[in-house]
Scaffold this active site. Structure first.
Site, PDB file in Angstrom:
ATOM      1  N   CYS A  40       0.826  -1.220   0.000  1.00  0.00           N
ATOM      2  CA  CYS A  40       0.000   0.000   0.000  1.00  0.00           C
ATOM      3  C   CYS A  40       0.854   1.261   0.000  1.00  0.00           C
ATOM      4  CB  CYS A  40      -0.945  -0.006   1.195  1.00  0.00           C
ATOM      5  SG  CYS A  40      -1.974   1.475   1.296  1.00  0.00           S
ATOM      6  N   GLY A 180     -11.182  -2.555 -13.263  1.00  0.00           N
ATOM      7  CA  GLY A 180     -11.439  -2.250 -11.865  1.00  0.00           C
ATOM      8  C   GLY A 180     -10.654  -1.019 -11.450  1.00  0.00           C
ATOM      9  N   ILE A 182      -7.612  -0.476 -10.160  1.00  0.00           N
ATOM     10  CA  ILE A 182      -6.234  -0.343 -10.640  1.00  0.00           C
ATOM     11  C   ILE A 182      -6.215   0.021 -12.118  1.00  0.00           C
ATOM     12  CG2 ILE A 182      -4.071  -1.580 -11.050  1.00  0.00           C
ATOM     13  CD1 ILE A 182      -4.689  -3.258  -8.555  1.00  0.00           C
ATOM     14  N   ALA A 318      -7.056  -1.404   1.840  1.00  0.00           N
ATOM     15  CA  ALA A 318      -6.190  -1.042   2.956  1.00  0.00           C
ATOM     16  C   ALA A 318      -6.981  -0.768   4.223  1.00  0.00           C
ATOM     17  CB  ALA A 318      -5.359   0.185   2.586  1.00  0.00           C
ATOM     18  N   HIS A 443     -23.235  25.485   2.080  1.00  0.00           N
ATOM     19  CA  HIS A 443     -23.330  25.914   0.681  1.00  0.00           C
ATOM     20  C   HIS A 443     -22.279  26.996   0.423  1.00  0.00           C
ATOM     21  CE1 HIS A 443     -25.159  27.062  -3.157  1.00  0.00           C
ATOM     22  NE2 HIS A 443     -25.018  28.328  -2.759  1.00  0.00           N
TER      23      HIS A 443
END
Length: 464
Positions: A40, A180, A182, A318, A443
């Protein structure tokens, strides 16, 4: 060398488990064969985000005139981007080393293997072995890029994510297999700096596990960027005998064959667990397709041996590994943690526009038998999104019509990975749709879209 707890692997599961254990008064050792922080921090989450930020900055500069700014002569420095990414990763790894020292955690460098008698054999880079022991051992060895028979990775022409973030030269043409997280993240990065990118996906389209509306929106945006998508297709083989690659693709339904020439093929087809040769067979710990079987507190069939993260069933994320590590250690320490709710895990994809989701998709909610209300608010109606020049995407919320429970939330747009935590909290606290509508949102913000999407589900939307 004796400890209260040994953790094999220092990724986001392992290092978090180790630090929490130290906080709870345990004497802890961590076994790591490469760099602290695991995949990671060193080759995944963190360095990829550094690359994506570089691509985003370059994209801003390239479209500076849209913001009333004149810029001339901007060029993408591929080598500079790679160097920055590696420096960020190294800095994060050093940070883990600091945390280990702060928490008096012993680091044992080498490859860890389980032995009988609650022992771990550690073999360092020179082949020297030592044995350490503890009554509790956590396996957190993580995962690696999954290899397909039709895509044997050679690290040069057919590569995985590690090579994709450390190439010496920018490829002119790239085929990415798998749409996906990656796959679409690297597609955005390489396309943004000028590489011609084609994505091949076995399922129906980009991010196929997301809500279908999100998949359609990302496909539309990527097409506008010039990224090609070939869906419902499989790579049959890759010929690497020439200077580049010839990718042979076949349609799953129509059998249509396509051949694409490119410089590099990136395999982004998922993750395989690192559970080979770590002593599981010796101890008789069962696995299923390489995944270690554990209970809700990550206990294996052998008392005192635990497993977390990518080596157990569940999302290979992770933050999931970190949560599992904390639960596992707190249970070891005699606390009473709640088992992890895998139905309320956020998923984030850091392409541009970003994608974030949690819970049921519209399709899965219907399949589960819910009578649903769906609210959708496009960022094209958001003042903040218009001011930022990021009007692509939307927030989509799915409610149980009977009780008002938020069943799922799905977002695509700028910074939505920073917004999804609100939806996770709402689901954790069992907040209803009407309560979301009555919760005042600031806002102008992108997060207003959450309130507006809830209002849309109940026909109370103001700005659409």
């Amino acid at each position: 060398m004796s400890f209260d707890l040994i953790v094999i692997g220092s990724g986001p599961g392992g290092y978090v488990a180790a630090i929490r254990a130290s906080q709870l008064g345990m004497k802890v050792a961590v076994v790591e064969r490469e760099s602290l922080g695991g995949i990671c921090l060193n080759w995944g989450c963190i360095p990829t985000k550094a690359l994506l930020k570089s691509a985003q900055v370059f994209n801003y500069i390239s479209h500076a005139k849209d913001y009333g700014i004149k810029v001339a002569g901007a060029e993408a420095d591929f080598g500079g981007m790679i160097s920055r990414s590696r420096a960020v990763a190294q800095g994060m790894s050093k940070g883990i080393n600091f945390l280990f020292k702060k928490n008096k955690i012993t680091v044992v460098n080498g490859f860890g293997k389980l032995l009988r008698g609650k022992k771990v054999e550690v073999t360092d880079a020179e082949g020297k072995k030592q044995t350490i022991e503890a009554p509790h051992i956590i396996v957190a060895t993580g995962g690696r890029a999954r290899a397909l028979p039709s895509l044997p990775m050679d690290g040069k022409k057919i590569i995985g994510y590690r090579e994709a973030m450390s190439l010496s030269e920018q490829p002119k043409k790239m085929v990415i297999v798998g749409a996906g997280a990656i796959g679409v993240e690297f597609a955005y990065f390489y396309n943004a700096i000028g590489t011609e990118v084609t994505i091949v996906e076995y399922m129906h389209g980009l991010v196929p596990r997301e809500d279908k509306d999100v998949s359609k929106e990302l496909t539309k945006v990527y097409k506008k960027m010039g990224i090609k998508t070939i869906a419902n297709s499989a790579v049959q083989s890759v010929d690497t005998s020439g200077k580049g690659c010839k990718v042979f693709i076949k349609g799953n339904k129509d059998g249509k064959e396509t051949i694409i020439d490119c410089d590099i093929v990136l395999s982004a087809t998922g993750v395989s667990p690192n559970t080979e040769n770590i002593g599981l067979e010796t101890l008789g710990i069962p696995t299923d397709r390489g995944l270690i079987q554990v209970d809700e507190f990550y206990r294996t069939s052998v008392p005192g041996i635990y497993a977390i993260g990518d080596v157990v069933k569940g999302p290979a994320l992770a933050h999931v590994a970190s949560a599992e590590g904390i639960i596992c250690v707190e249970k070891i320490a005699g606390h009473h943690p709640e088992p992890l709710d895998y139905g309320n895990i956020p998923g984030c994809t850091y392409c541009s526009p970003e994608v974030a989701s949690v819970g049921h998709t519209e399709e899965s909610a219907k399949e589960a038998g819910f009578d649903i209300k769906v609210g959708k608010f496009p960022f094209s109606a958001s003042g903040k999104a218009s001011a930022a020049g990021a009007k692509e995407g939307f927030v989509k919320l799915i409610f149980d019509a009977k009780y008002g429970e938020l069943l799922g939330g799905h977002m695509i747009g700028m910074n939505v990975t920073e917004m999804i935590a609100e939806i996770v909290s709402i689901r954790k606290l069992e907040t209803t749709g009407h309560e979301i509508i009555k919760t005042v949102h600031p806002h102008p913000t992108m997060s207003e879209a959450i309130m507006e999407a809830a209002a849309a589900a109940y026909d109370e939307v103001i700005h659409l």
